[in-house]
Write a protein that holds these residues in place. Structure first.
Motif, PDB file in Angstrom:
ATOM      1  N   PHE A 202       0.797  -1.229   0.000  1.00 38.67           N
ATOM      2  CA  PHE A 202       0.000   0.000   0.000  1.00 38.67           C
ATOM      3  C   PHE A 202       0.832   1.283   0.000  1.00 38.67           C
ATOM      4  N   GLY A 203       2.125   1.182  -0.219  1.00 39.58           N
ATOM      5  CA  GLY A 203       2.936   2.391  -0.240  1.00 39.58           C
ATOM      6  C   GLY A 203       4.043   2.287  -1.254  1.00 39.58           C
ATOM      7  N   MET A 204       5.074   3.133  -1.094  1.00 40.75           N
ATOM      8  CA  MET A 204       6.255   3.085  -1.937  1.00 40.75           C
ATOM      9  C   MET A 204       7.474   2.991  -1.034  1.00 40.75           C
ATOM     10  N   ASP A 205       8.452   2.148  -1.429  1.00 42.03           N
ATOM     11  CA  ASP A 205       9.683   1.963  -0.652  1.00 42.03           C
ATOM     12  C   ASP A 205      10.841   2.663  -1.349  1.00 42.03           C
ATOM     13  N   PHE A 206      11.483   3.591  -0.615  1.00 43.26           N
ATOM     14  CA  PHE A 206      12.649   4.305  -1.134  1.00 43.26           C
ATOM     15  C   PHE A 206      13.878   3.851  -0.345  1.00 43.26           C
ATOM     16  N   THR A 207      14.833   3.195  -0.997  1.00 39.44           N
ATOM     17  CA  THR A 207      16.049   2.773  -0.300  1.00 39.44           C
ATOM     18  C   THR A 207      17.029   3.932  -0.244  1.00 39.44           C
ATOM     19  N   ALA A 208      17.622   4.119   0.930  1.00 40.76           N
ATOM     20  CA  ALA A 208      18.591   5.181   1.148  1.00 40.76           C
ATOM     21  C   ALA A 208      19.423   4.820   2.371  1.00 40.76           C
ATOM     22  N   PRO A 209      20.633   5.371   2.518  1.00 39.70           N
ATOM     23  CA  PRO A 209      21.470   5.062   3.678  1.00 39.70           C
ATOM     24  C   PRO A 209      20.801   5.460   4.987  1.00 39.70           C
ATOM     25  N   ARG A 210      21.115   4.724   6.018  1.00 38.42           N
ATOM     26  CA  ARG A 210      20.593   5.036   7.348  1.00 38.42           C
ATOM     27  C   ARG A 210      20.988   6.467   7.717  1.00 38.42           C
ATOM     28  N   GLY A 211      20.006   7.257   8.211  1.00 41.90           N
ATOM     29  CA  GLY A 211      20.245   8.646   8.591  1.00 41.90           C
ATOM     30  C   GLY A 211      19.933   9.652   7.498  1.00 41.90           C
ATOM     31  N   THR A 212      19.492   9.179   6.313  1.00 37.65           N
ATOM     32  CA  THR A 212      19.116  10.105   5.227  1.00 37.65           C
ATOM     33  C   THR A 212      17.883  10.916   5.648  1.00 37.65           C
ATOM     34  N   PRO A 213      17.881  12.260   5.431  1.00 38.12           N
ATOM     35  CA  PRO A 213      16.731  13.084   5.833  1.00 38.12           C
ATOM     36  C   PRO A 213      15.447  12.691   5.105  1.00 38.12           C
ATOM     37  N   ILE A 214      14.351  12.768   5.848  1.00 38.85           N
ATOM     38  CA  ILE A 214      13.008  12.536   5.303  1.00 38.85           C
ATOM     39  C   ILE A 214      12.237  13.854   5.411  1.00 38.85           C
ATOM     40  N   TYR A 215      11.569  14.227   4.331  1.00 41.82           N
ATOM     41  CA  TYR A 215      10.905  15.530   4.267  1.00 41.82           C
ATOM     42  C   TYR A 215       9.382  15.395   4.328  1.00 41.82           C
ATOM     43  N   ALA A 216       8.745  16.339   5.025  1.00 41.54           N
ATOM     44  CA  ALA A 216       7.275  16.410   5.000  1.00 41.54           C
ATOM     45  C   ALA A 216       6.846  16.745   3.576  1.00 41.54           C
ATOM     46  N   THR A 217       5.893  16.030   3.061  1.00 37.14           N
ATOM     47  CA  THR A 217       5.489  16.234   1.668  1.00 37.14           C
ATOM     48  C   THR A 217       4.425  17.318   1.497  1.00 37.14           C
ATOM     49  N   GLY A 218       3.902  17.831   2.603  1.00 39.77           N
ATOM     50  CA  GLY A 218       2.930  18.921   2.544  1.00 39.77           C
ATOM     51  C   GLY A 218       2.750  19.521   3.925  1.00 39.77           C
ATOM     52  N   ASP A 219       2.149  20.720   3.972  1.00 40.84           N
ATOM     53  CA  ASP A 219       1.895  21.361   5.264  1.00 40.84           C
ATOM     54  C   ASP A 219       0.904  20.518   6.066  1.00 40.84           C
ATOM     55  N   GLY A 220       1.097  20.494   7.389  1.00 44.32           N
ATOM     56  CA  GLY A 220       0.155  19.748   8.217  1.00 44.32           C
ATOM     57  C   GLY A 220       0.575  19.702   9.672  1.00 44.32           C
ATOM     58  N   VAL A 221      -0.091  18.846  10.419  1.00 45.47           N
ATOM     59  CA  VAL A 221       0.159  18.691  11.851  1.00 45.47           C
ATOM     60  C   VAL A 221       0.540  17.236  12.126  1.00 45.47           C
ATOM     61  N   VAL A 222       1.622  17.042  12.897  1.00 46.74           N
ATOM     62  CA  VAL A 222       2.068  15.694  13.246  1.00 46.74           C
ATOM     63  C   VAL A 222       1.063  15.079  14.230  1.00 46.74           C
ATOM     64  N   LYS A 223       0.463  13.967  13.838  1.00 50.38           N
ATOM     65  CA  LYS A 223      -0.521  13.297  14.684  1.00 50.38           C
ATOM     66  C   LYS A 223       0.083  12.123  15.463  1.00 50.38           C
ATOM     67  N   ARG A 224       1.083  11.473  14.860  1.00 49.71           N
ATOM     68  CA  ARG A 224       1.761  10.379  15.561  1.00 49.71           C
ATOM     69  C   ARG A 224       3.250  10.435  15.240  1.00 49.71           C
ATOM     70  N   ALA A 225       4.060  10.098  16.245  1.00 45.07           N
ATOM     71  CA  ALA A 225       5.509   9.941  16.071  1.00 45.07           C
ATOM     72  C   ALA A 225       5.927   8.900  17.108  1.00 45.07           C
ATOM     73  N   ASP A 226       5.683   7.614  16.778  1.00 43.10           N
ATOM     74  CA  ASP A 226       5.915   6.533  17.743  1.00 43.10           C
ATOM     75  C   ASP A 226       6.173   5.228  16.999  1.00 43.10           C
ATOM     76  N   ASN A 227       6.311   4.145  17.747  1.00 44.01           N
ATOM     77  CA  ASN A 227       6.506   2.818  17.151  1.00 44.01           C
ATOM     78  C   ASN A 227       5.394   1.867  17.588  1.00 44.01           C
TER      79      ASN A 227
END
Length: 323
Positions: A202-227
């Protein structure tokens, strides 16, 4: 009784009676009748306005000037109506179409005024119809301007909302091309890396080195940041409003907190391999009204046409996913 007139006759040394000739009498009668006729004609002409007094001539000139001014006013109203119709056409055919708003009906734009006769005060004059018609056109023009003004206020509000919508909707790739190893897996049926069973990804997988920055794709409010969500490991969910939500999974660590407002392009976390993951990568999803949809349709913000075509080709391959 007519007076008898005499003259002195020097030959007879006596007064003799003056006898009026018939011809002379007829002449006097004709002159009298002509004078009476002329007097009667002048009296009739004056009473019938054939001969204007200075005051009447002034009023006539003022009336002619007023008629000219009304004709010029009608011409200016024609020009104003034409200009307004041009704005109305663009309003219905361009602005409202772009913002997906219903056009304003013509009967609403050109509605008259019901009820009492608003122009009764202009009746009873030589140019009543012209004056009443000009005032009626002016009233309708003023009302149409008010309707158009309110419409433009609505368009401005729609434009503001549209701008917010365009800023909020997920529209960029969450990992920059410079940081990517490859686009490992797209949206659709893929082979599970652990069970080797074909299932829907149901998504897309982008391979990149550990620690590569991830960007918000649009303006919004963070609803969850957990595991706390099975399989995703450390993940972030951003509510963009308008029914859109984006999900970023398998993070190494976070760069945001819950309820934090973010802008498109903000660094929200870093690539990792937490949760159900075979290698460092970002699993990215886009949800609309609770349904997971293909993220490939939301990269118009930072990819060229050529880059998008390459991404589209790779995403369409039915290979093995990384989660």
């Amino acid at each position: 009784m007519a007076k008898v007139k005499y003259y002195y006759d020097a030959e007879t040394l006596s007064y003799r009676k003056i006898k009026r000739k018939k011809r002379t009498t007829f002449k006097y009668i004709v002159v009298f009748l002509l004078a009476a006729a002329l007097f009667g004609f002048l009296s009739f002409a004056i009473s019938s306005n054939y001969i204007e007094s200075p005051k009447e001539r002034q009023l006539t000139r003022e009336l002619q000037n007023m008629e000219l001014q009304y004709q010029l006013l009608d011409k200016r109203m024609d020009d104003a109506i034409a200009a307004l119709e041009n704005v109305e056409e663009r309003d219905n055919a361009i602005y409202r179409l772009y913002f997906e708003s219903n056009p304003i009906p013509e009967e609403q734009r050109r509605a008259g005024f019901g009820g009492i006769n608003r122009y009764k005060k202009f009746e009873g004059f030589d140019n009543s119809q012209m004056i009443a018609e000009s005032n009626k056109r002016l009233d309708i023009l003023e009302k149409a301007i008010v309707v158009q003004s309110k419409s433009l206020d609505e368009i401005a509000k729609l434009a503001e909302d549209k701008e917010k919508f365009l800023e909020a909707i997920p529209a960029i790739q969450p990992v920059s091309n410079e940081s990517l190893t490859r686009m490992a897996s797209g949206y659709g049926y893929r082979t599970d890396p652990f069970t080797k069973v074909r299932k829907f990804h149901f998504g897309m997988d982008f391979t990149a080195p550990r620690g590569t920055p991830i960007y918000a794709t649009g303006d919004g409010v963070v609803k969850r940041a957990d595991n706390g969500s099975s399989g995703f490991g450390n993940h972030i969910r951003i509510d963009h409003g308008y029914g859109y939500m984006s999900l970023y999974a398998h993070l190494y660590k976070y760069n945001v907190k819950v309820n934090q407002r973010v802008k498109r392009g903000d660094v929200i976390g870093f690539v990792g391999s937490t949760g159900r993951s075979e290698a460092p990568h970002l699993h990215y999803e886009v949800h609309k009204d609770g349904e997971r949809i293909n993220p490939i349709n939301f990269y118009y913000g930072n990819l060229s046409a050529a880059e998008f075509n390459v991404l589209l080709r790779k995403a369409s391959l039915e290979n093995q996913s990384l989660d």
